[in-house]
Design a protein around this motif. Structure first.
Motif, PDB file in Angstrom:
ATOM      1  N   VAL A  56      42.580  20.464  37.291  1.00 16.58           N
ATOM      2  CA  VAL A  56      42.405  19.871  35.810  1.00 16.58           C
ATOM      3  C   VAL A  56      41.573  19.065  35.598  1.00 16.58           C
ATOM      4  N   GLY A  57      41.384  18.079  36.407  1.00 12.77           N
ATOM      5  CA  GLY A  57      40.101  17.031  36.625  1.00 12.77           C
ATOM      6  C   GLY A  57      38.766  17.807  36.540  1.00 12.77           C
ATOM      7  N   LYS A  58      38.617  18.677  37.475  1.00 12.36           N
ATOM      8  CA  LYS A  58      37.130  19.319  37.693  1.00 12.36           C
ATOM      9  C   LYS A  58      36.910  19.989  36.403  1.00 12.36           C
ATOM     10  N   TYR A  59      37.802  20.877  35.908  1.00 13.99           N
ATOM     11  CA  TYR A  59      37.413  21.495  34.825  1.00 13.99           C
ATOM     12  C   TYR A  59      37.780  21.047  33.398  1.00 13.99           C
ATOM     13  N   ALA A 127      45.316  29.914  34.604  1.00 18.00           N
ATOM     14  CA  ALA A 127      44.204  29.747  35.230  1.00 18.00           C
ATOM     15  C   ALA A 127      44.141  28.497  36.461  1.00 18.00           C
ATOM     16  N   THR A 128      44.694  27.661  36.119  1.00 18.55           N
ATOM     17  CA  THR A 128      44.942  26.398  36.800  1.00 18.55           C
ATOM     18  C   THR A 128      45.678  26.964  38.070  1.00 18.55           C
ATOM     19  N   LEU A 129      46.688  27.484  38.005  1.00 25.72           N
ATOM     20  CA  LEU A 129      47.621  27.916  38.937  1.00 25.72           C
ATOM     21  C   LEU A 129      46.866  28.642  40.028  1.00 25.72           C
ATOM     22  N   ILE A 130      45.919  29.727  39.614  1.00 31.97           N
ATOM     23  CA  ILE A 130      45.151  30.281  40.376  1.00 31.97           C
ATOM     24  C   ILE A 130      44.333  29.780  41.100  1.00 31.97           C
ATOM     25  N   LEU A 131      43.439  28.634  40.398  1.00 35.46           N
ATOM     26  CA  LEU A 131      42.477  27.898  40.885  1.00 35.46           C
ATOM     27  C   LEU A 131      43.242  27.005  41.896  1.00 35.46           C
ATOM     28  N   THR A 132      44.654  26.730  42.033  1.00 35.80           N
ATOM     29  CA  THR A 132      45.303  25.821  43.048  1.00 35.80           C
ATOM     30  C   THR A 132      45.608  26.609  44.178  1.00 35.80           C
ATOM     31  N   THR A 133      45.868  27.893  43.972  1.00 33.74           N
ATOM     32  CA  THR A 133      46.114  28.647  45.254  1.00 33.74           C
ATOM     33  C   THR A 133      44.970  29.112  45.963  1.00 33.74           C
ATOM     34  N   TYR A 137      37.996  29.500  44.704  1.00 28.08           N
ATOM     35  CA  TYR A 137      37.628  30.068  43.623  1.00 28.08           C
ATOM     36  C   TYR A 137      36.897  29.206  42.307  1.00 28.08           C
ATOM     37  N   THR A 138      36.347  29.780  41.619  1.00 29.37           N
ATOM     38  CA  THR A 138      35.719  28.959  40.262  1.00 29.37           C
ATOM     39  C   THR A 138      36.415  29.435  39.094  1.00 29.37           C
ATOM     40  N   TYR A 139      36.356  28.832  37.987  1.00 30.35           N
ATOM     41  CA  TYR A 139      36.861  29.169  36.618  1.00 30.35           C
ATOM     42  C   TYR A 139      36.698  30.433  36.439  1.00 30.35           C
ATOM     43  N   ASP A 141      36.326  32.988  38.623  1.00 27.87           N
ATOM     44  CA  ASP A 141      37.110  33.975  39.438  1.00 27.87           C
ATOM     45  C   ASP A 141      38.668  33.943  38.857  1.00 27.87           C
ATOM     46  N   ALA A 142      39.070  32.731  38.360  1.00 29.41           N
ATOM     47  CA  ALA A 142      40.379  32.696  37.887  1.00 29.41           C
ATOM     48  C   ALA A 142      40.494  33.644  36.685  1.00 29.41           C
ATOM     49  N   GLN A 143      39.295  33.666  35.690  1.00 26.71           N
ATOM     50  CA  GLN A 143      39.258  34.645  34.564  1.00 26.71           C
ATOM     51  C   GLN A 143      39.321  36.171  35.045  1.00 26.71           C
ATOM     52  N   ASP A 144      38.542  36.468  36.173  1.00 29.33           N
ATOM     53  CA  ASP A 144      38.546  37.630  36.558  1.00 29.33           C
ATOM     54  C   ASP A 144      40.005  38.149  37.071  1.00 29.33           C
ATOM     55  N   VAL A 145      40.832  37.260  37.794  1.00 25.50           N
ATOM     56  CA  VAL A 145      42.259  37.683  38.270  1.00 25.50           C
ATOM     57  C   VAL A 145      42.949  37.934  36.740  1.00 25.50           C
ATOM     58  N   ILE A 146      42.893  37.113  35.787  1.00 26.92           N
ATOM     59  CA  ILE A 146      43.717  37.354  34.564  1.00 26.92           C
ATOM     60  C   ILE A 146      43.076  38.567  33.736  1.00 26.92           C
ATOM     61  N   GLN A 147      41.921  38.879  33.862  1.00 24.22           N
ATOM     62  CA  GLN A 147      41.405  40.092  33.527  1.00 24.22           C
ATOM     63  C   GLN A 147      42.071  41.372  34.174  1.00 24.22           C
ATOM     64  N   ASP A 148      41.938  41.146  35.592  1.00 23.83           N
ATOM     65  CA  ASP A 148      42.568  42.306  36.443  1.00 23.83           C
ATOM     66  C   ASP A 148      44.018  42.708  36.058  1.00 23.83           C
ATOM     67  N   ILE A 149      44.917  41.445  35.657  1.00 21.61           N
ATOM     68  CA  ILE A 149      46.050  41.654  35.140  1.00 21.61           C
ATOM     69  C   ILE A 149      46.130  42.312  33.958  1.00 21.61           C
ATOM     70  N   GLY A 150      45.288  42.208  32.984  1.00 19.42           N
ATOM     71  CA  GLY A 150      45.006  42.904  31.686  1.00 19.42           C
ATOM     72  C   GLY A 150      45.296  42.000  30.315  1.00 19.42           C
ATOM     73  N   LEU A 151      45.490  40.642  30.605  1.00 25.15           N
ATOM     74  CA  LEU A 151      45.988  39.718  29.762  1.00 25.15           C
ATOM     75  C   LEU A 151      44.608  39.551  28.625  1.00 25.15           C
ATOM     76  N   LEU A 152      43.512  39.984  28.973  1.00 25.77           N
ATOM     77  CA  LEU A 152      42.407  39.724  28.234  1.00 25.77           C
ATOM     78  C   LEU A 152      41.975  40.957  27.190  1.00 25.77           C
ATOM     79  N   GLU A 153      42.556  42.025  27.659  1.00 22.24           N
ATOM     80  CA  GLU A 153      42.437  43.252  26.874  1.00 22.24           C
ATOM     81  C   GLU A 153      42.776  43.169  25.232  1.00 22.24           C
ATOM     82  N   ARG A 154      42.010  43.831  24.500  1.00 22.17           N
ATOM     83  CA  ARG A 154      42.102  43.779  22.896  1.00 22.17           C
ATOM     84  C   ARG A 154      43.459  44.263  22.540  1.00 22.17           C
ATOM     85  N   ASP A 155      43.865  45.347  23.142  1.00 19.42           N
ATOM     86  CA  ASP A 155      45.038  45.952  22.621  1.00 19.42           C
ATOM     87  C   ASP A 155      46.289  45.707  23.433  1.00 19.42           C
ATOM     88  N   VAL A 156      46.759  44.680  23.851  1.00 17.85           N
ATOM     89  CA  VAL A 156      47.639  44.259  24.897  1.00 17.85           C
ATOM     90  C   VAL A 156      49.057  44.319  23.853  1.00 17.85           C
TER      91      VAL A 156
END
Length: 190
Positions: A56-59, A127-133, A137-139, A141-156
Motif C-alpha cells: 500500500v505504501g510503495k504504490y 492487486a494489493t493482495l497479489i502483490l502481498t503474496t 511482483y510489480t504492479y 505483474d498484478a495487473q497481468d494476473v487480473i487480466q488473466d482472470i478476465g476482469l479487464l475484458e470489455r464485455d465481461v
C-alpha cells in the motif's frame, strides 16, 4: 468494464500514522514466522498485514492500509483459525490460518452494485493482495494476473463471472455470486 487504478483514495482516518505504528509493533512476529518449506503463503497474519501495508505504501494506495486484523481462534467445530478485516462497508477480507499459524487461503468480499465506480477499490485491493503474496511482483505483474482472470475484458458479464488463473504456486479466482457479492480468493496449489 472494471478499471484498475494505481492511486485509490478512500475516506477514513489518518491510517498512515496508524500503519507505521502497527508495523513497528508487529516486527517481533516477522523473525520467527517464516516456515521452512517452500509452498504456500509462508506468512502469519501479522506478516501478511505488514507485507500488505508495505505494498500500500510503495504504490501509494491511500486509504487501503490494514490497521488491525480481527483474529478468530479455532474451536472444536472449526479446525482452523481465521482473521478478518473490513476496509469499508462494502469490502472485507477473511484469511484462513492453519495450526502452525500460517496462512492457507485469503478471500476478499465486495458487495454493492458492480457497475459503481467504487468497485475500483475492489480491484485495487485485489492487486494489493497479489502483490502481498508475491513480493517480487510489480504492479504491472498484478495487473497481468487480473487480466488473466478476465476482469479487464470489455464485455465481461459480471452476473455470471467465475474465472481462475494459476501463477507461481497460487490459484487466483474471481466470481460473482447469485446475490451479487464479488469474491476474490487466493489459495495455494501443489
Amino acid at each position: 468494464m472494471l478499471a484498475l487504478s494505481s492511486n485509490t483514495t478512500q475516506p477514513g482516518s489518518d491510517q498512515a500514522t496508524q500503519q507505521n505504528a502497527d508495523a513497528i509493533s508487529d516486527q517481533s512476529n516477522n523473525d520467527a514466522s517464516t516456515p521452512t518449506d517452500s509452498t504456500g503463503f509462508q506468512m502469519t497474519a501479522g506478516d501478511f498485514r505488514n507485507k500488505f501495508n508495505a505494498a500500500v505504501g510503495k504504490y501509494r494506495l491511500n486509504g487501503l492500509a490494514i490497521t488491525r486484523l480481527t483474529m478468530n481462534e479455532s474451536s472444536t467445530d472449526q479446525a482452523t483459525s481465521t482473521f478478518e478485516y473490513a476496509f469499508n462497508d462494502e469490502l472485507r477480507m477473511i484469511g484462513i490460518v492453519n495450526a502452525d499459524e500460517q496462512i492457507q487461503e485469503i478471500k476478499l468480499y465486495g458487495t454493492g452494485n458492480v457497475n459503481e465506480p467504487t468497485r475500483g477499490v475492489l480491484l485495487t485491493a485485489i492487486a494489493t493482495l497479489i502483490l502481498t503474496t508475491h513480493s517480487e511482483y510489480t504492479y504491472n505483474d498484478a495487473q497481468d494476473v487480473i487480466q488473466d482472470i478476465g476482469l479487464l475484458e470489455r464485455d465481461v458479464n459480471q452476473s455470471e463471472f467465475d474465472e481462475t488463473t494459476v501463477r507461481d504456486g497460487f490459484q487466483y479466482r474471481f466470481q460473482v455470486q447469485n446475490d451479487g457479492t464479488s469474491v476474490f480468493e487466493i489459495t495455494t496449489v501443489e
